[in-house]
Design a protein around this motif. Structure first.
Motif, short mmCIF file in Angstrom:
data_model
loop_
_atom_site.label_atom_id
_atom_site.label_comp_id
_atom_site.label_asym_id
_atom_site.label_seq_id
_atom_site.Cartn_x
_atom_site.Cartn_y
_atom_site.Cartn_z
N ILE A 44 -12.00 -98.88 62.13
CA ILE A 44 -11.39 -97.90 63.01
C ILE A 44 -11.74 -98.31 64.44
O ILE A 44 -12.92 -98.40 64.78
N ASP A 45 -10.71 -98.57 65.23
CA ASP A 45 -10.89 -99.03 66.60
C ASP A 45 -9.80 -98.46 67.47
O ASP A 45 -8.62 -98.56 67.13
N ASP A 46 -10.19 -97.87 68.58
CA ASP A 46 -9.23 -97.36 69.56
C ASP A 46 -8.20 -96.42 68.94
O ASP A 46 -7.01 -96.49 69.25
N GLY A 47 -8.66 -95.58 68.00
CA GLY A 47 -7.78 -94.60 67.37
C GLY A 47 -6.91 -95.13 66.26
O GLY A 47 -6.10 -94.40 65.69
N ASN A 48 -7.03 -96.40 65.93
CA ASN A 48 -6.23 -97.00 64.87
C ASN A 48 -7.12 -97.37 63.69
O ASN A 48 -8.27 -97.78 63.87
N THR A 49 -6.55 -97.26 62.48
CA THR A 49 -7.27 -97.59 61.26
C THR A 49 -6.64 -98.82 60.62
O THR A 49 -5.42 -98.88 60.47
N TYR A 50 -7.50 -99.76 60.23
CA TYR A 50 -7.06 -101.00 59.59
C TYR A 50 -7.74 -101.06 58.23
O TYR A 50 -8.98 -101.07 58.15
N GLU A 51 -6.96 -101.10 57.17
CA GLU A 51 -7.49 -101.08 55.81
C GLU A 51 -7.20 -102.38 55.09
O GLU A 51 -6.05 -102.81 55.03
N GLY A 52 -8.25 -103.00 54.55
CA GLY A 52 -8.11 -104.24 53.79
C GLY A 52 -8.22 -105.47 54.68
O GLY A 52 -8.04 -105.40 55.90
N ILE A 53 -8.53 -106.59 54.05
CA ILE A 53 -8.77 -107.84 54.76
C ILE A 53 -7.56 -108.30 55.59
O ILE A 53 -7.71 -108.73 56.73
N ALA A 54 -6.37 -108.19 55.05
CA ALA A 54 -5.18 -108.66 55.79
C ALA A 54 -5.00 -107.88 57.09
O ALA A 54 -4.74 -108.46 58.15
N ALA A 55 -5.14 -106.56 57.03
CA ALA A 55 -4.99 -105.73 58.23
C ALA A 55 -6.12 -106.01 59.22
O ALA A 55 -5.89 -106.07 60.44
N ILE A 56 -7.33 -106.19 58.72
CA ILE A 56 -8.47 -106.49 59.59
C ILE A 56 -8.28 -107.85 60.26
O ILE A 56 -8.55 -108.01 61.45
N GLU A 57 -7.79 -108.81 59.51
CA GLU A 57 -7.55 -110.14 60.08
C GLU A 57 -6.50 -110.08 61.20
O GLU A 57 -6.66 -110.70 62.26
N ARG A 58 -5.43 -109.31 61.00
CA ARG A 58 -4.41 -109.15 62.06
C ARG A 58 -5.02 -108.47 63.28
O ARG A 58 -4.76 -108.88 64.42
N TRP A 59 -5.82 -107.43 63.06
CA TRP A 59 -6.47 -106.71 64.16
C TRP A 59 -7.37 -107.66 64.95
O TRP A 59 -7.32 -107.68 66.18
N LEU A 60 -8.19 -108.43 64.25
CA LEU A 60 -9.08 -109.37 64.94
C LEU A 60 -8.30 -110.41 65.73
O LEU A 60 -8.67 -110.74 66.86
N GLY A 61 -7.24 -110.94 65.16
CA GLY A 61 -6.42 -111.92 65.86
C GLY A 61 -5.78 -111.37 67.11
O GLY A 61 -5.76 -112.03 68.16
N ARG A 62 -5.28 -110.14 67.02
CA ARG A 62 -4.67 -109.50 68.18
C ARG A 62 -5.72 -109.18 69.24
O ARG A 62 -5.51 -109.43 70.43
N ALA A 63 -6.88 -108.67 68.82
CA ALA A 63 -7.94 -108.31 69.77
C ALA A 63 -8.44 -109.53 70.52
O ALA A 63 -8.76 -109.45 71.70
N ALA A 64 -8.49 -110.67 69.85
CA ALA A 64 -8.98 -111.90 70.47
C ALA A 64 -8.01 -112.44 71.51
O ALA A 64 -8.42 -113.13 72.44
N SER A 65 -6.72 -112.15 71.37
CA SER A 65 -5.74 -112.72 72.28
C SER A 65 -5.20 -111.73 73.32
O SER A 65 -4.62 -112.16 74.31
N GLU A 66 -5.43 -110.45 73.11
CA GLU A 66 -4.86 -109.44 74.00
C GLU A 66 -5.53 -109.41 75.37
O GLU A 66 -4.88 -109.28 76.40
N PHE A 67 -6.86 -109.54 75.40
CA PHE A 67 -7.62 -109.48 76.64
C PHE A 67 -8.64 -110.61 76.68
O PHE A 67 -9.05 -111.14 75.66
N THR A 68 -9.05 -110.94 77.90
CA THR A 68 -10.15 -111.87 78.10
C THR A 68 -11.37 -111.04 78.47
O THR A 68 -11.29 -110.20 79.37
N TYR A 69 -12.48 -111.26 77.76
CA TYR A 69 -13.66 -110.45 78.03
C TYR A 69 -14.92 -111.18 77.56
O TYR A 69 -14.86 -112.11 76.78
N THR A 70 -16.04 -110.71 78.10
CA THR A 70 -17.34 -111.15 77.61
C THR A 70 -17.95 -109.97 76.87
O THR A 70 -17.68 -108.81 77.18
N ILE A 71 -18.78 -110.29 75.89
CA ILE A 71 -19.42 -109.25 75.09
C ILE A 71 -20.89 -109.61 74.95
O ILE A 71 -21.23 -110.76 74.69
N ARG A 72 -21.75 -108.61 75.18
CA ARG A 72 -23.19 -108.84 75.11
C ARG A 72 -23.83 -107.74 74.29
O ARG A 72 -23.64 -106.56 74.56
N LEU A 73 -24.58 -108.13 73.27
CA LEU A 73 -25.31 -107.18 72.43
C LEU A 73 -26.45 -106.60 73.26
O LEU A 73 -27.29 -107.35 73.77
#
Length: 119
Positions: A44-73
């Protein structure tokens, strides 16, 4: 949820599946990131729900290309053997430019069963 039971832990104490996902996500390595999830996982991210590996893979692919950002734990917490929170600071070209996000993980059989990403 389980926030009242959270205890701070060292980031390197996060379980291997969470670490694998976080490292792959940071590197925009979708193929490696999805290996951290159960076949029936839910994200569940940004109000959207992704169920199953195929949906999660699409979400990850879109998230990686939609914006440029740095992430720090910036922190890690544990509620019990199945519930963890990894807090990240993101900076980039998305609306607002900076945000601190809590990645709330639920594990099953040493894999991520559920991930909720929220401020």
């Amino acid at each position: 949820m389980y926030d009242d039971r959270l205890q701070d832990i060292a980031p390197n104490a996060l379980p291997p599946a969470i670490t694998r996902y976080l490292n792959a996500h940071r590197a925009h390595d979708t193929a490696s990131a999805v290996t951290a999830f159960t076949h029936d996982a839910v994200v569940i991210d940004d109000g959207n729900t992704y169920e199953g590996i195929a949906a999660i893979e699409r979400w990850l692919g879109r998230a990686a290309s939609e914006f440029t950002y740095t992430i720090r734990l910036t922190g890690a917490q544990q509620a019990d053997a199945a519930h963890y929170v990894a807090t990240h600071h993101l900076e980039g070209n998305f609306p607002g430019g900076t945000v601190d996000l809590h990645y709330r993980f639920t594990l099953r059989d040493d894999l991520v069963e559920r991930l909720v990403i929220e401020p």
